[in-house]
Design a protein around this motif. Structure first.
Motif, PDB file in Angstrom:
ATOM      1  N   GLY A  64      31.184 -35.715  48.485  1.00 31.38           N
ATOM      2  CA  GLY A  64      30.357 -34.560  48.808  1.00 31.38           C
ATOM      3  C   GLY A  64      28.888 -34.863  48.564  1.00 31.38           C
ATOM      4  O   GLY A  64      28.037 -34.597  49.412  1.00 31.38           O
ATOM      5  N   GLU A  65      28.611 -35.441  47.404  1.00 28.95           N
ATOM      6  CA  GLU A  65      27.215 -35.758  47.074  1.00 28.95           C
ATOM      7  C   GLU A  65      26.658 -36.825  48.020  1.00 28.95           C
ATOM      8  O   GLU A  65      25.511 -36.753  48.427  1.00 28.95           O
ATOM      9  CB  GLU A  65      27.092 -36.251  45.625  1.00 28.95           C
ATOM     10  N   ARG A  68      25.710 -35.367  51.307  1.00 27.37           N
ATOM     11  CA  ARG A  68      24.451 -34.634  51.163  1.00 27.37           C
ATOM     12  C   ARG A  68      23.259 -35.586  51.098  1.00 27.37           C
ATOM     13  O   ARG A  68      22.226 -35.344  51.697  1.00 27.37           O
ATOM     14  CB  ARG A  68      24.453 -33.833  49.861  1.00 27.37           C
ATOM     15  N   GLU A  97      33.828 -37.085  60.164  1.00 29.62           N
ATOM     16  CA  GLU A  97      33.058 -35.909  60.610  1.00 29.62           C
ATOM     17  C   GLU A  97      31.581 -36.252  60.709  1.00 29.62           C
ATOM     18  O   GLU A  97      30.899 -35.878  61.660  1.00 29.62           O
ATOM     19  CB  GLU A  97      33.215 -34.762  59.599  1.00 29.62           C
ATOM     20  N   LEU A 186      24.481 -35.979  40.375  1.00 37.56           N
ATOM     21  CA  LEU A 186      23.739 -34.842  39.825  1.00 37.56           C
ATOM     22  C   LEU A 186      24.422 -34.303  38.573  1.00 37.56           C
ATOM     23  O   LEU A 186      23.795 -33.713  37.699  1.00 37.56           O
ATOM     24  CB  LEU A 186      23.642 -33.736  40.888  1.00 37.56           C
ATOM     25  N   ALA A 187      25.739 -34.534  38.490  1.00 35.64           N
ATOM     26  CA  ALA A 187      26.494 -34.028  37.347  1.00 35.64           C
ATOM     27  C   ALA A 187      26.105 -34.716  36.038  1.00 35.64           C
ATOM     28  O   ALA A 187      26.480 -34.267  34.967  1.00 35.64           O
ATOM     29  CB  ALA A 187      27.991 -34.197  37.609  1.00 35.64           C
ATOM     30  N   VAL A 227      20.401 -34.169  46.276  1.00 40.24           N
ATOM     31  CA  VAL A 227      21.572 -33.708  47.042  1.00 40.24           C
ATOM     32  C   VAL A 227      21.302 -32.358  47.700  1.00 40.24           C
ATOM     33  O   VAL A 227      20.391 -31.657  47.293  1.00 40.24           O
ATOM     34  CB  VAL A 227      22.845 -33.607  46.172  1.00 40.24           C
TER      35      VAL A 227
ATOM     36  N   ASN B 107      35.373 -25.389  55.837  1.00 39.06           N
ATOM     37  CA  ASN B 107      34.465 -26.502  56.070  1.00 39.06           C
ATOM     38  C   ASN B 107      33.064 -26.002  56.333  1.00 39.06           C
ATOM     39  O   ASN B 107      32.112 -26.763  56.368  1.00 39.06           O
ATOM     40  CB  ASN B 107      34.940 -27.330  57.268  1.00 39.06           C
ATOM     41  N   THR B 125      28.926 -28.958  41.190  1.00 34.98           N
ATOM     42  CA  THR B 125      27.540 -29.189  41.593  1.00 34.98           C
ATOM     43  C   THR B 125      27.322 -28.850  43.065  1.00 34.98           C
ATOM     44  O   THR B 125      26.287 -28.298  43.422  1.00 34.98           O
ATOM     45  CB  THR B 125      27.121 -30.655  41.363  1.00 34.98           C
ATOM     46  N   GLY B 126      28.305 -29.143  43.904  1.00 37.46           N
ATOM     47  CA  GLY B 126      28.173 -28.875  45.333  1.00 37.46           C
ATOM     48  C   GLY B 126      27.976 -27.392  45.596  1.00 37.46           C
ATOM     49  O   GLY B 126      27.063 -26.989  46.323  1.00 37.46           O
ATOM     50  N   SER B 127      28.832 -26.566  44.975  1.00 42.82           N
ATOM     51  CA  SER B 127      28.752 -25.122  45.200  1.00 42.82           C
ATOM     52  C   SER B 127      27.444 -24.561  44.658  1.00 42.82           C
ATOM     53  O   SER B 127      26.819 -23.692  45.281  1.00 42.82           O
ATOM     54  CB  SER B 127      29.931 -24.413  44.523  1.00 42.82           C
ATOM     55  N   ILE B 129      24.565 -26.141  44.274  1.00 42.77           N
ATOM     56  CA  ILE B 129      23.452 -26.569  45.132  1.00 42.77           C
ATOM     57  C   ILE B 129      23.448 -25.790  46.451  1.00 42.77           C
ATOM     58  O   ILE B 129      22.401 -25.365  46.930  1.00 42.77           O
ATOM     59  CB  ILE B 129      23.545 -28.093  45.387  1.00 42.77           C
ATOM     60  N   ASP B 130      24.650 -25.569  47.027  1.00 43.07           N
ATOM     61  CA  ASP B 130      24.733 -24.781  48.271  1.00 43.07           C
ATOM     62  C   ASP B 130      24.065 -23.423  48.099  1.00 43.07           C
ATOM     63  O   ASP B 130      23.291 -22.990  48.954  1.00 43.07           O
ATOM     64  CB  ASP B 130      26.207 -24.557  48.665  1.00 43.07           C
ATOM     65  N   ARG B 133      20.166 -23.857  47.370  1.00 45.79           N
ATOM     66  CA  ARG B 133      19.409 -24.295  48.547  1.00 45.79           C
ATOM     67  C   ARG B 133      19.283 -23.166  49.560  1.00 45.79           C
ATOM     68  O   ARG B 133      18.357 -23.162  50.360  1.00 45.79           O
ATOM     69  CB  ARG B 133      20.075 -25.500  49.203  1.00 45.79           C
TER      70      ARG B 133
END
Lengths: 227, 212
Positions: A64-65, A68, A97, A186-187, A227, B107, B125-127, B129-130, B133
């Protein structure tokens, strides 16, 4: 009876290989060089287009990172080698993808699957065995490539450690020129991950996303959250 | 009071049971409606083990045990709404007060993030940052049951810099505490998250390739 001067000659002869190894390390080891930072001029260098970039993916947030991090990179200018660990099909799906969304897709892209190194929480003896297996499988996969990548982007999954060290050993013997670019997750706020610690000395560029880490580690570059 | 949208997002890997169970509660949902939320979207996880959709099964069990739909008089409606894309796994329920949307994973989660006025997120972290942002108000729920979870460090650091609020998964068992934190976050003027680092990786790649 051996004279002192003969002993001295023997010692020098024996020392030569070690001196050569040290000298070679000084040449290839990034950690003996000063910290780098991005230059001011935003130059465009089309002569590097067409180079091959390897991108390492990994479950547990690494993919995921990475996706990004790549969102603003014009990857269509490079050949791409996507690398994932065994048993991680979701990362491959994300890579495909990403590929589908590339506008112009004239250059090549291939997918590599490497034997997974240490799993999270794995015991030390079994992680030693899986790391050795991972080294062998990674080496086999790399020598089967038509050409080694010019640059590899890593962000921390365990399998990136054998990959980076094999590339570094090849560089030591002058068999590869691959630049190793490591971006810590980032973690990681207060201390580096195990992969990060292991790759710090051999990465050409080592980027962290929290300032604390850049203050703590001499070679770490910090530009903000990427990210 | 304008109609607001609440998004609860739990990540895709492990089912965050404490979060799911505490938002699928009558007290919580009624409280959220009182705070002005007319749409509540819950992304509950996509954990699949041995061909069993663990997350979905957990949601179904939770709904059966709490008898939530009967208590709130929620009825399923077909996803004919223009406001949300037709996702296969999206289920929509409504009563006279609000709409409840349930989906395991998307997705296209940014679509839902953009719709939301407030995001309640797990500490991934993904959630985080989403949400940041997209300049959303954010309340992070930290899973206390995960061991050695360095992700909590990220949540803590973002909260320290006032980008978001945070609660532990034990705090949210009390709906009042949970709703208070949401209300605080709604009126709180968070620090706006702006970092223009878009061309950093690109620059580094070019610099290294040129120096080959």
């Amino acid at each position: 009876m051996v004279s002192e001067s003969q002993l001295a000659i023997k010692a020098v002869v024996l020392l030569i290989p070690f001196i050569l190894i040290v000298l070679r390390l000084v040449v290839v080891l990034p950690s003996v060089k000063l910290r780098k930072s991005i230059g001011n001029d935003n130059f465009i260098a089309p002569n590097v287009h067409g180079s091959t970039i390897m991108i390492m993916l990994g479950s547990g947030g690494h993919t995921g990172e990475m996706i990004r991090l790549l969102s603003k990179v014009k990857l269509e200018n490079f050949n791409r080698i996507w690398v994932s660990s065994s048993g991680d099909s979701s990362s491959l799906i994300k890579a495909k993808e990403y590929e589908e969304n590339l506008k112009t897709n004239q250059l090549s892209s291939i997918y590599l699957t490497l034997y997974r190194a240490r799993k999270v929480g794995e015991s030390i003896p079994s992680s030693i065995i899986s790391t050795i297996k991972s080294f062998i499988s990674t080496f086999n996969s790399l020598i089967q490539l038509k050409e080694l990548p010019s640059l590899v982007l890593l962000n921390g999954p365990g399998t990136c450690v054998p990959l980076a060290y094999i590339l570094f050993i090849l560089k030591f013997f002058g068999l590869a020129k691959t630049k190793i670019v490591y971006i810590e997750s980032l973690a990681r706020v207060n201390k580096l991950s195990l992969s990060g610690k292991l790759l710090l000395p051999i990465s050409d560029r080592f980027i962290v996303q929290w300032e604390k880490l850049a203050l703590k580690y001499e070679r770490a570059e910090f530009y903000g959250i990427l990210v | 009071m304008t109609a607001k949208t609440l998004l609860v997002t739990t990540g895709a890997t492990v089912t965050f049971k404490a979060l799911v169970i505490n938002v699928l509660k009558q007290e919580f949902l009624s409280g959220a409606v009182k705070l002005g939320f007319k749409t509540v979207i819950i992304q509950y996880g996509n954990e699949i083990k041995d061909n069993v959709h663990v997350s979905e099964k957990f949601v179904e069990e939770t709904l059966t045990n709490s008898d939530l739909f009967n208590r709130l008089n929620l009825k399923p409606i077909s996803s004919n709404s223009d406001t949300f894309p037709k996702e296969k796994q999206l289920k929509i329920y409504s009563n006279s007060d609000f709409e409840l949307l349930l989906l395991p994973f998307s997705n296209n989660i940014n679509y839902y993030v953009n719709k939301a006025d407030l995001v309640i997120s797990h500490a991934g972290t993904g959630s985080i940052i989403d949400a940041l942002r997209s300049s959303k108000k954010l309340l992070v729920v930290i899973n206390d049951t995960l061991m050695d979870n360095h992700q909590t460090e990220v949540a803590a650091e973002f909260c320290r810099q006032n980008y978001c609020g945070s609660l532990g998964s034990k705090d949210i068992t009390d709906s009042r505490i949970f709703l208070d934190a949401i209300q605080r976050q709604l009126v709180n003027s968070n620090t706006e998250f702006v970092t223009d680092t878009s061309n950093i990786i690109q620059s580094i790649i070019y610099e290294e390739l040129v120096s080959l």
